[in-house]
Scaffold this active site. Structure first.
Site, PDB file in Angstrom:
ATOM      1  CB  ALA A 154      16.403  19.272  31.255  1.00 53.34           C
ATOM      2  CB  CYS A 158      17.730  24.496  16.425  1.00 53.82           C
ATOM      3  SG  CYS A 158      18.267  25.610  17.762  1.00 53.82           S
ATOM      4  CB  CYS A 197       0.550  13.628  32.061  1.00 47.59           C
ATOM      5  SG  CYS A 197       1.662  12.220  32.208  1.00 47.59           S
ATOM      6  NE  ARG A 204      -3.778  -2.288  -0.012  1.00 49.77           N
ATOM      7  CZ  ARG A 204      -3.666  -3.567  -0.348  1.00 49.77           C
ATOM      8  NH1 ARG A 204      -2.500  -4.023  -0.832  1.00 49.77           N
ATOM      9  NH2 ARG A 204      -4.676  -4.399  -0.239  1.00 49.77           N
TER      10      ARG A 204
END
Length: 251
Positions: free
Chosen positions: A130, A170, A186, A11
């Site tokens: 970080a 960047c 979260c 595909r």
């Protein structure tokens, strides 16, 4: 490609923009996925199913019961196992023909530089600034394209940072590394489960296009999704000529 591969990837091969040549590029490619959680799960699963020949997964966390609401590469039976190893098992079931390297480690700058230099594209699926800045620095130094995604609550974002031309911004041009940005987890803010699937799948799509050299990438654009109302916003991202990370690389 053998007959089984021609059938498996038929595909893709039917698409004029991809064809056999594009699929072969994927089979010859090496993608580095940093983070095997909410974003890394769907991203890696689509890279595997699409036939990227070598995937390296980096994550030092273990599968937790709270992860299973959205981190679809993991299962209930694998709670307590390293995420990188759990994801490797899932990807091998999807596509046993590709090579998968699972690294259960927290990588420092030197290790990142080594891993990024060996990859053709990097997907940042982490959840803190970080690490994102460390990955960005390594990608700029190695001239390796970076696909960056982030999701919290009902909000998602994705962009591509491609240092190969020396003309594109960047990650640090957009989010300067010397500015203070608050990391939101979260675990305290919550996250809408399908949203990580949307953004993670888009990260895979951008990575696949970069590897095959088809279409146009999100380099120079930041896509932001309001998942509560399903509204996309696209903003242009300019290059910072004084950026301490990428400015010197283009001189």
């Amino acid at each position: 490609m053998n007959d089984a591969q021609l059938l498996r990837y038929s595909r893709h091969i039917l698409l004029d923009e991809i064809g056999i040549e594009g699929q072969q590029k994927l089979l010859d490619a090496h993608a580095l996925v940093i983070g095997a959680g909410g974003l890394g799960s769907p991203a890696a699963m689509y890279l595997a199913s699409a036939g990227v020949g070598h995937l390296t997964l980096v994550d030092n966390d273990d599968v937790d019961l709270t992860n299973l609401q959205r981190q679809i590469a993991h299962t209930t039976e694998r709670v307590g196992q390293p995420k990188a190893e759990s994801a490797r098992l899932t990807l091998q079931q999807i596509n046993p023909e590709i090579a998968i390297t699972a690294l259960v480690e927290r990588v420092d700058d030197a290790r990142l530089a080594e891993l990024v230099a060996a990859a053709d594209v990097v997907l940042d699926c982490t959840d803190n600034f970080a690490t994102r800045h460390a990955v960005n620095r390594a990608c700029v130094a190695a001239h390796t394209p970076l696909v960056s995604g982030a999701v919290i609550r009902f909000d998602g974002q994705i962009s591509v940072f491609d240092p190969r031309s020396g003309a594109q911004p960047c990650y640090s041009c957009l989010f300067p590394q010397d500015q203070k940005f608050e990391d939101v987890a979260c675990s305290t803010m919550g996250v809408f489960a399908p949203l990580v699937g949307v953004v993670g799948a888009m990260q895979a799509a951008e990575a696949l296009k970069l590897l095959m050299g088809v279409g146009g990438s999100l380099a120079g654009r930041l896509m932001m999704l309001d998942g509560l109302y399903m509204e996309w916003t696209s903003i242009a991202v300019g290059r910072n000529d004084a950026c301490p990370v990428c400015a010197a690389q283009s001189r």
